[in-house]
Each structure stands twice: as C-alpha cells, then as structure tokens.
Motif scaffolding. Structure first.
Motif, PDB file in Angstrom:
ATOM      1  N   HIS A   1      -9.069  -0.170   9.780  1.00 31.39           N
ATOM      2  CA  HIS A   1      -9.756  -1.568   9.228  1.00 31.39           C
ATOM      3  C   HIS A   1      -8.945  -1.984   8.362  1.00 31.39           C
ATOM      4  CE1 HIS A   1     -13.204  -2.347  11.232  1.00 31.39           C
ATOM      5  NE2 HIS A   1     -12.991  -1.125  11.836  1.00 31.39           N
ATOM      6  N   TYR A   2      -7.345  -2.534   8.340  1.00 32.07           N
ATOM      7  CA  TYR A   2      -6.344  -2.904   7.735  1.00 32.07           C
ATOM      8  C   TYR A   2      -6.343  -4.253   6.765  1.00 32.07           C
ATOM      9  CZ  TYR A   2      -4.594   1.740   8.324  1.00 32.07           C
ATOM     10  OH  TYR A   2      -4.290   2.636   8.319  1.00 32.07           O
ATOM     11  N   GLY A   3      -7.405  -5.574   7.674  1.00 31.35           N
ATOM     12  CA  GLY A   3      -7.270  -6.961   7.373  1.00 31.35           C
ATOM     13  C   GLY A   3      -6.128  -7.534   7.877  1.00 31.35           C
ATOM     14  N   THR A  28      -6.206  -3.872   2.390  1.00 32.47           N
ATOM     15  CA  THR A  28      -7.314  -3.844   2.232  1.00 32.47           C
ATOM     16  C   THR A  28      -7.461  -3.179   0.448  1.00 32.47           C
ATOM     17  OG1 THR A  28      -8.148  -2.302   3.669  1.00 32.47           O
ATOM     18  CG2 THR A  28      -9.507  -2.198   2.340  1.00 32.47           C
ATOM     19  N   ASP A  49     -16.434  -7.094   9.969  1.00 35.59           N
ATOM     20  CA  ASP A  49     -15.949  -8.223   9.034  1.00 35.59           C
ATOM     21  C   ASP A  49     -17.273  -8.777   9.181  1.00 35.59           C
ATOM     22  OD1 ASP A  49     -13.343  -6.259   9.311  1.00 35.59           O
ATOM     23  OD2 ASP A  49     -12.999  -6.760  11.147  1.00 35.59           O
ATOM     24  N   ARG A  98     -13.967  -3.478  -0.525  1.00 36.53           N
ATOM     25  CA  ARG A  98     -13.575  -3.883   0.460  1.00 36.53           C
ATOM     26  C   ARG A  98     -13.051  -4.995   0.727  1.00 36.53           C
ATOM     27  NH1 ARG A  98     -13.048   1.172   4.448  1.00 36.53           N
ATOM     28  NH2 ARG A  98     -11.346  -0.382   5.777  1.00 36.53           N
ATOM     29  N   TYR A 128     -10.813  -7.949   2.706  1.00 41.19           N
ATOM     30  CA  TYR A 128      -8.698  -8.089   3.010  1.00 41.19           C
ATOM     31  C   TYR A 128      -8.093  -8.866   2.136  1.00 41.19           C
ATOM     32  CZ  TYR A 128     -11.558  -5.004   6.147  1.00 41.19           C
ATOM     33  OH  TYR A 128     -12.281  -4.231   6.366  1.00 41.19           O
ATOM     34  N   GLN A 168     -10.396 -10.574  13.391  1.00 41.60           N
ATOM     35  CA  GLN A 168      -9.409 -10.750  12.237  1.00 41.60           C
ATOM     36  C   GLN A 168      -8.755 -12.429  13.337  1.00 41.60           C
ATOM     37  OE1 GLN A 168      -8.941 -10.542   8.533  1.00 41.60           O
ATOM     38  NE2 GLN A 168     -10.405  -9.408   9.293  1.00 41.60           N
TER      39      GLN A 168
END
Length: 511
Positions: free
Chosen positions: A235-237, A242, A301, A326, A328, A365
């Motif tokens: 999950h990095y955006g 992140t 998300d 967190r 993004y 996303q």
C-alpha cells in the motif's frame, strides 16, 4: 611402365598442385570451421547464451563498410530531414518563453438528462491541428485510445463536469513534473483547466517538484518510497510514497497563480484506515477544521473530499496525534470541463517497481481517480542493469498487466525512454542500449494492448542527446541523460501534438 618397370609418375602443373593443397587443407580445417559456425548460430537460439553473441542489436554491422555504402547516403539524408523537423519544432516552442496562456473557459453545456437529447456537436478544427508532428502515436490493433478521446470530446464540447483524467507514472524523466506539466498546460489551454491533480504529502527526493501548486511541508513526516520496497502490504498510494506521522507532520496545498489558473474547487485526501491509526486535521483557509479518525481493525483505503467555491484556496493537512496516520497525498481539481494530468514521478525506480503495488490497493486508488488514460515513461534506470531485451520485455508486460487488471476501463500509452548519450573523446554518441530498450517496450505495449510513443525517435534518434546538448539553450543536461526545463517543454509539445493528431483522426472517424 618405364623400361625399369617403375610406374609412370603424373607430373602436375603448378596450378594443379596448388588446388590439391587447398583441398587437403579444407579437409583438415573444414570440420572445425563448421563446428565454430554452429556454435555462433547456437547463441541466437539457445536460451542462456545471449551474452556470448558476437553481434548484438545496436553494434556496428559486420562488413557494413563494404556492403552498406550504397545505402549510407540515403540514410544520412533521411536523418538530416528528421533532425531539421525536430529543430523546427524546438525553435517554435522555444520562441515563446512565456508560460502558455490558459484560454478563457466557455460556459458549460448544462445537461439535465444525458441519455436523452444530448448529441456531441461536430468537431471544430483547432489552430494546433495544422502544426507539424514529428513522431505520431503508434496505435496498434485494438489500441486506438478511444476511451480517452471520447472523454476528451466531452471536455472539448464544454459539457458540464466533463473531466478527462490521466495518470502518468515514470522515473526521473518526469521527475520535476517537466513533461507532464508541459502536456498539462497545452491540454488545459485547449480543453479547459480541470486542476493540477495528485501531489504527495512530502517529497521523497529533491527531484519531486511541481510548479503548478504552492506546496509546503515540515520535517515531521516519515516516508516510505516504493523504490525501497519498504511496504510488505504493497500500500504505497497512487504516487508511490506513503507519508506517516504520530503527530506534528504537516503539509499545505494551494494552486500557484504564477503557473496555473490559480483556482481550485475540490480537494481529495487519500489516506489509510489502520490498526492504531491516529487523527488527521484538515483545514481550508481559516475555516473550521475537520478531523478524520483513522483507527480501524484492518488496513483499507479511504478518501475524503472537500468541496469549495471555485477560487484561490489553501488546504492544510496535519497529523494531530492519537496514533500513527498514513496519508498518500492530496488531489486538487476543478469542476470542469477540462483536463487533469497527474504527474506521478518515481525517481530512481526500475520499471519493475510498479509490480510492488498490491493489486487491490492499486485498483482502489484508480477507482477513486477514474482516469481514462495511464501513461508510463520508464527505462532510464534500467539501462544500467545487465538484463536481456527479452527479460526486460517480460517485466514491462507484467507491469502493464498489473495496471490494466487494476482498471480495465482505461486506455494506456507507453512512452519510450529519452535518448542517453556518452562521451567518446570530443564526440557524444547514443548508448547502444537505448534502441534495444525502445524496441522491447514497443513489443510489450503491442502485446498488452497499449499505444506507443517513440520518444527516442521524436528527439531525432541516433545522436539526439549530443545534438540537444549542444543547442542554445541546451535541451539536455550535462549528464546526457536528463532534459533541461526547455527540453521538457519541447518533448511535452511533441507528445501533445501527437495526441491531438490521433484525437482529430478519432473525431473524423466517429463523425
């Protein structure tokens, strides 16, 4: 027999004697030469022997000095014509040093019932349609970019709320938002300003700079960048980084009137719900702040939208304690009609880093952003890897498969890497790996149903890095791998013209 009973001896002429010696040598050496030839041929067909090939694509062609001279004059003439066309476009772009002016936005067409009564008006020619196109977008069968162009047609018709969105991932070639910014400005001047798009909470490196927004942040954010493979959950955006903070991390976002329309009507905050999540404070201008609680039993998300009256507004985002948050990034948009082109630079990334995205996370996303087109510009960092073209093509196909699976209702466009040069004495020559990588990316794009833009050939092909470096002003920087600000403007203009050429063809085809 002679008188002494001895057999008659055959007397050979000198030529016959030489022929017999040659035959004898051939019988001795011939089998060895045949074995050697078979070994050479095997390197082109047996997997694992690629590095033993005596000649690779991009190397000087054997015996070209003897066999190729009849073709050299014609090839040189063609290249000179191509370079002249590139120079003409560059001079045209550089002649206007001012920022592109955003056109006055027409009144949008109000549609009460889109399913009854609305008919797309005929295409009206635009002055840019007559501008020269050096390199066209390559549209393979089934890759006509019709979804993107259909959305663009609604923006073109000034339909209320018709936003055409593009997400553009890439390495340092788009690191300072140079090429994306140039394309964004040209499209927004023609189809309407839909806003700047996505921006990270904090820059992962000094090359992450967007001139379209007035952005600031403090040093209380931690950052996990996708190139470091630091998230086991993937999950990095959307932008590949992140930001996290247990309290005190703060960033602010506002449109920059010097480099954009200076207006915004919608902020969208991309963040995560997570175990032991903290609280996020959101404040627009000096209005009453809004607080988001991010604690949840599992990672997921979330997106929070803030609508404002179209104008000059600033959003401040702050981690206000209670646990670790967190986030993004933040999207800045307008109501439309218009275009939004997200610049998502992954500076320093190999192409394969895109596979680090969790598939469901990437799907979420993209479902929120709803882009009609995804653009990828990778390859510059992969040039240092000891990797075959075949393996690189497979990696690129995996990346495209990941993106296309995440959002099937989205077109895709692969932009090849820029030309990269190296110094050979006083000369600057192109790296041999560049055309091989371009060909691998073209094959991957065609195989996965994506369009292709050959940036290398748009720059002029072989030797382009040297020519662009020697121009005044310089279009390629001293490392012979990255563009200058002016170079970004030229490449962005080339991509814009190529897209518009294909768009006009779409409108004519669709009536």
């Amino acid at each position: 027999m002679d008188q002494d009973g001895r057999a008659d001896r055959v007397v050979l002429s000198p030529d016959e004697e030489a022929s017999r010696m040659h035959l004898s040598m051939l019988r001795t050496v011939g089998p060895g030469m045949l074995v050697l030839a078979l070994c050479v041929v095997a390197t082109y067909f047996v997997p694992g022997l690629e590095n033993a090939r005596p000649w690779k694509s991009g190397d000087p062609r054997p015996f070209w000095n003897l066999l190729g001279r009849p073709f050299e004059a014609e090839a040189m003439a063609q290249q000179q014509q191509q370079v002249a066309k590139v120079d003409a476009i560059a001079q045209e772009v550089l002649a206007d040093d001012a920022e592109p002016v955003v056109q006055a936005e027409p009144e949008p067409v109000v549609i009460i019932d889109p399913d009854a009564g609305f008919v797309l008006p005929p295409y009206e020619p635009h002055p840019d349609d007559d501008k020269a196109v050096e390199q066209s977008v390559e549209l393979f069968a089934g890759t006509e970019l019709d979804r993107f162009f259909a959305a663009l047609a609604l923006s073109d018709a000034s339909v209320a709320g018709a936003i055409t969105r593009v997400v553009h991932w890439g390495d340092s070639a788009i690191g300072i938002d140079g090429i994306p910014s140039a394309i964004r400005k040209r499209l927004q001047a023609r189809f309407g300003d839909g806003g700047h798009g996505f921006h990270l909470m904090a820059p992962p490196n000094t090359s992450y700079r967007h001139r379209g927004i007035d952005f600031s942040h403090n040093d209380n954010w931690g950052l996990c960048f996708i190139i470091n493979k630091c998230r086991s959950d993937g999950h990095y955006g959307l932008g590949g980084a992140t930001a996290y903070s247990s309290g005190g991390g703060q960033s602010s976002f506002a449109p920059d009137p010097k480099h954009s329309a200076g207006r915004v009507s919608r902020f969208v905050v991309h963040y995560a719900m997570r175990p032991r999540g903290g609280r996020i404070k959101l404040q627009v201008d000096k209005q009453e702040p809004v607080y988001l609680e991010t604690a949840a039993e599992q990672l997921e998300d979330r997106f929070h939208t803030i609508e404002v009256e179209d104008g000059d507004h600033a959003l401040t985002v702050r981690a206000s304690g209670g646990g670790r948050v967190r986030i993004y990034g933040v999207v800045m948009e307008r109501d439309g009609p218009g275009v939004v082109w997200d610049g998502l630079a992954l500076v320093g990334a190999f192409t394969r880093r895109m596979i680090e995205y969790d598939p469901e996370h990437l799907r979420a996303q993209l479902a929120e952003r709803q882009p009609e087109l995804a653009v990828l510009t990778f390859g510059g960092n992969d040039m240092i890897r000891n990797i075959t073209s075949e393996r690189y093509e497979q990696e690129y196909r995996q990346v495209l498969q990941r993106i296309r699976t995440a959002r099937p209702d989205m077109d895709c466009l692969v932009m090849s890497p820029l030309d990269h040069g190296e110094r050979k004495g006083v000369r600057i020559v192109s790296l041999p790996v560049v055309p091989r990588m371009v060909d691998a990316q073209r094959r991957a794009a065609q195989a996965e149903g994506c369009a292709f833009f050959d940036t290398y050939m748009a720059m002029g092909g072989e030797g382009a890095a040297g020519r662009w470096f020697r121009k005044t002003p310089r279009l390629v920087s001293g490392d012979l791998s990255h563009l200058t600000i002016k170079g970004h403007a030229v490449v962005g203009e080339m991509v814009y013209r190529a897209l518009m050429e294909a768009y006009v063809a779409y409108r004519e085809r669709e009536g």
